[in-house]
Scaffold this active site. Structure first.
Site, PDB file in Angstrom:
ATOM      1  N   ARG A 109       0.847  -1.185   0.000  1.00 37.23           N
ATOM      2  CA  ARG A 109       0.000   0.000   0.000  1.00 37.23           C
ATOM      3  C   ARG A 109       0.884   1.238   0.000  1.00 37.23           C
ATOM      4  NH1 ARG A 109      -2.262   3.027   4.838  1.00 37.23           N
ATOM      5  NH2 ARG A 109      -3.625   4.527   3.840  1.00 37.23           N
TER       6      ARG A 109
ATOM      7  N   HIS B 183      -2.436  11.046   1.035  1.00 35.80           N
ATOM      8  CA  HIS B 183      -1.849  10.803   2.358  1.00 35.80           C
ATOM      9  C   HIS B 183      -1.146  12.092   2.801  1.00 35.80           C
ATOM     10  CE1 HIS B 183      -0.312   7.407   5.144  1.00 35.80           C
ATOM     11  NE2 HIS B 183       0.024   8.544   5.699  1.00 35.80           N
TER      12      HIS B 183
ATOM     13  N   GLU C   2      -6.654   8.606   6.831  1.00 36.24           N
ATOM     14  CA  GLU C   2      -6.785   9.208   8.151  1.00 36.24           C
ATOM     15  C   GLU C   2      -7.338  10.634   8.150  1.00 36.24           C
ATOM     16  OE1 GLU C   2      -3.083   8.835  10.280  1.00 36.24           O
ATOM     17  OE2 GLU C   2      -3.306   6.678  10.492  1.00 36.24           O
TER      18      GLU C   2
ATOM     19  N   ASN D  50      -6.636   2.120  10.190  1.00 41.25           N
ATOM     20  CA  ASN D  50      -5.280   2.258  10.723  1.00 41.25           C
ATOM     21  C   ASN D  50      -5.390   2.176  12.233  1.00 41.25           C
ATOM     22  OD1 ASN D  50      -4.442   2.649   8.141  1.00 41.25           O
ATOM     23  ND2 ASN D  50      -3.748   4.755   8.413  1.00 41.25           N
TER      24      ASN D  50
ATOM     25  N   TYR E  54      -3.292   1.483  15.930  1.00 44.35           N
ATOM     26  CA  TYR E  54      -1.984   1.369  16.577  1.00 44.35           C
ATOM     27  C   TYR E  54      -2.078   1.051  18.063  1.00 44.35           C
ATOM     28  CZ  TYR E  54       0.375   3.249  12.440  1.00 44.35           C
ATOM     29  OH  TYR E  54       0.868   3.426  11.179  1.00 44.35           O
TER      30      TYR E  54
ATOM     31  N   GLU F 267      -2.912   0.040   8.288  1.00 45.99           N
ATOM     32  CA  GLU F 267      -1.647   0.365   8.975  1.00 45.99           C
ATOM     33  C   GLU F 267      -1.683  -0.200  10.386  1.00 45.99           C
ATOM     34  OE1 GLU F 267      -0.450   4.492   9.238  1.00 45.99           O
ATOM     35  OE2 GLU F 267      -0.971   4.838   7.141  1.00 45.99           O
TER      36      GLU F 267
END
Ligand SMILES: *[C@@H]1O[C@H](CO)[C@@H](O)[C@H](O)[C@H]1NC(C)=O
Length: 509
Positions: free
Chosen positions: A97, A142, A187, A329, A331, A399
């Site tokens: 990606r 992005h 995002e 995404n 984390y 991500e």
């Protein structure tokens, strides 16, 4: 007695390994890595590329970057793209990606002038991947808006949705014959809240009262226009998919009280619901509790209207249901409180509107990034929540990754990163066990890169990049070998240790 204890311990150990080995990723589960144009490409003004908001910011206010660095050269993927693809082959990736630099393709941002060198660069990159059966996934945006569009207001100007649609057309026309998955935006929270509603990403507008809210509405509208364009004119011949990636860290209540439960819900709405709800919820529009709260605060503050621009019924219907998948995404996670560790926040602002405190539990392993800890099973918690909320969509984790500090000794031995990735894998498997329609996982990141305001201090790469070397030499970290082993065998093997740190390409890659 002693023997019995030993025997039962052996039995427990065997059971554990059997259970683990039964938990397999399906063969068609897409394993990949992710990157972003500004963070890796460099060549910031080469071959006709236009200036973008990151170029502008790092050149005009270099002090906002922690180590005063910039992405002018970064990992120099513009010149090293063949080596990048070689690394993908070494890892045995199914997919990669990456994002396109809008200003490399359209130097002024507008579609009147297409830069042939920009198109050629991405064609070469894509074709090099396809040569080795690596599926390219494109992110159209992005964070690197052409500066010329910023000068017209960027995402605060509703016309951004038309400019983005024009850009999307150029992208679909040029790459859609070979690329079958497009992510419009990466995002929205970081674009809108950090770029417009605070001063933590370009264009550091810090328009706290309304910046994030104007951006949210205009961005999801831009996404919808690009989706309809793809659906109407390109999908019939190209047969691919178009979606969006939302950053969804988990926000759970610090205590099981109704106050903290409500605080966590408001926080989730402010962090990602405000961008996801208009697209993925059945009713469309902004999430209700947050909308009500902002309307109430706006009235108290003397505004004749809510600072959150509401959608008309027609606009709601236009944006709703415009995504073939949800890119997540993810984390980390935070505990949220209605009363503890709040502010001070600017007034008015999204932070003040949401008005909660949050922190990571002390017991969670810490990375080199202040915001990133290893929170237990948080992918599963977040996806279970989204799955119920948005009626079982198709998911991709677009991500997920771990940072280490650039000054660390033995920087190739990243056992904490390995621990993080293995924990992520277990959490993915929990999702698959529950029947969540999760199709793939992209590790962040293939290699070290320009980590925005943190410059080159925080490193997220499976490959280390030597930024002092003009060749930007890439060297695999230990986690690269572990990820490769997971992809190849489709299981998490806790016994696995690489025998050497020499990376090779397996047959068939
Ligand atoms: C952003 O704006 C707020 C409120 O107006 C202010 O308190 C804060 O210092 C500003 N931050 C920066 C980095 O300019």
């Amino acid at each position: 007695m002693k023997l019995l204890v030993v025997l039962s311990l052996v039995a427990v150990a065997c059971n554990a390994s059997i259970v683990r080995q039964q938990r397999r990723f399906p063969d068609d589960f897409l394993f990949g890595t992710a990157t972003a144009s500004y963070q890796i490409e460099g060549a910031w003004d080469e071959d006709g590329k236009g200036e973008n908001i990151w170029d502008y910011m790092v050149h005009n206010t270099p002090e906002v970057i922690r180590d005063l660095s910039n992405g002018d050269i970064a990992a120099d993927s513009y010149h090293n793209y063949k080596r990048d693809v070689e690394m993908m082959r070494e890892l045995g990736l199914d997919a990669y990606r990456f994002s396109l630099s809008w200003a490399r393709i359209l130097p002024t941002g507008m579609a009147n002038e297409v830069n042939p060198a920009g198109i050629a660069f991405y064609n070469n990159y894509i074709d090099e991947m396809l040569k080795y059966n690596i599926t390219p996934l494109i992110t159209l945006y992005h964070w690197d808006l052409p500066q010329k569009l910023q000068e017209l207001g960027g995402f605060a100007n509703p016309l951004i949705s038309d400019w983005f649609e024009d850009y999307a057309r150029v992208v679909f026309e040029n790459f859609g014959d070979r690329v079958k998955m497009f992510i419009t935006f990466n995002e929205p929270r970081e674009i809108c809240f950090e770029g417009y509603g605070s001063a933590t990403k370009a264009p550091i507008l810090n328009a706290t009262a309304m910046g994030a809210y104007l951006c949210a509405k205009n961005l999801v509208t831009a996404h919808a226009k690009a989706y309809y364009l793809y659906d109407r004119e390109f999908r019939p011949v190209q047969g691919g998919q178009c979606g969006i990636t939302i950053s969804v860290n988990w926000f759970g209540p610090a205590t099981p009280t109704p106050e903290d439960e409500m605080a966590a819900e408001l926080r989730r709405q402010g962090e990602w619901g405000i961008y996801a709800h208009p697209i993925f919820s059945a009713e469309g529009g902004f999430p209700k509790e947050l909308s009500d709260k902002i309307a109430e605060k706006s009235a108290q503050q003397g505004y004749p209207w809510s600072r959150l621009p509401e959608f008309t019924e027609e606009e709601k219907a236009f944006v709703r249901g415009t995504s073939d998948l949800i890119g997540v995404n993810h984390y980390t996670a935070f505990l949220v409180s209605a009363t503890e560790r709040k502010g001070p926040y600017p007034v008015p602002s999204l932070l003040d509107d949401v008005d909660t405190g949050s922190w990571a539990d002390d017991s969670w392993l810490k990375s080199a990034s202040a915001w990133l800890t290893l929170a237990p099973n948080s992918i599963h918690t977040a996806l279970t929540h989204l799955n119920n909320l948005y009626n079982k969509p198709v998911f991709y984790i677009t991500e997920n990754g771990w940072s280490t500090d650039e000054s660390r000794e033995n920087s190739l031995i990243d056992d904490d990163r390995i621990q993080y990735y293995r924990a992520s894998m277990e959490s993915l498997l929990n999702c698959l066990d529950d029947g969540i329609n999760l199709k793939g996982y992209m590790a962040w990141s293939l290699m070290d890169n320009f980590e925005w305001m943190e410059g080159y201090i925080e490193r997220f790469g499976l490959y280390e990049v030597d930024f002092s070397d003009p060749a930007r030499t890439r060297t695999p970290r230990k986690a690269a070998f572990v990820y490769k082993h997971i992809i190849k065998h489709r299981v998490v093997d806790y016994e696995y240790e690489p025998e050497t740190m020499v990376m090779t390409i397996d047959e068939g890659h």
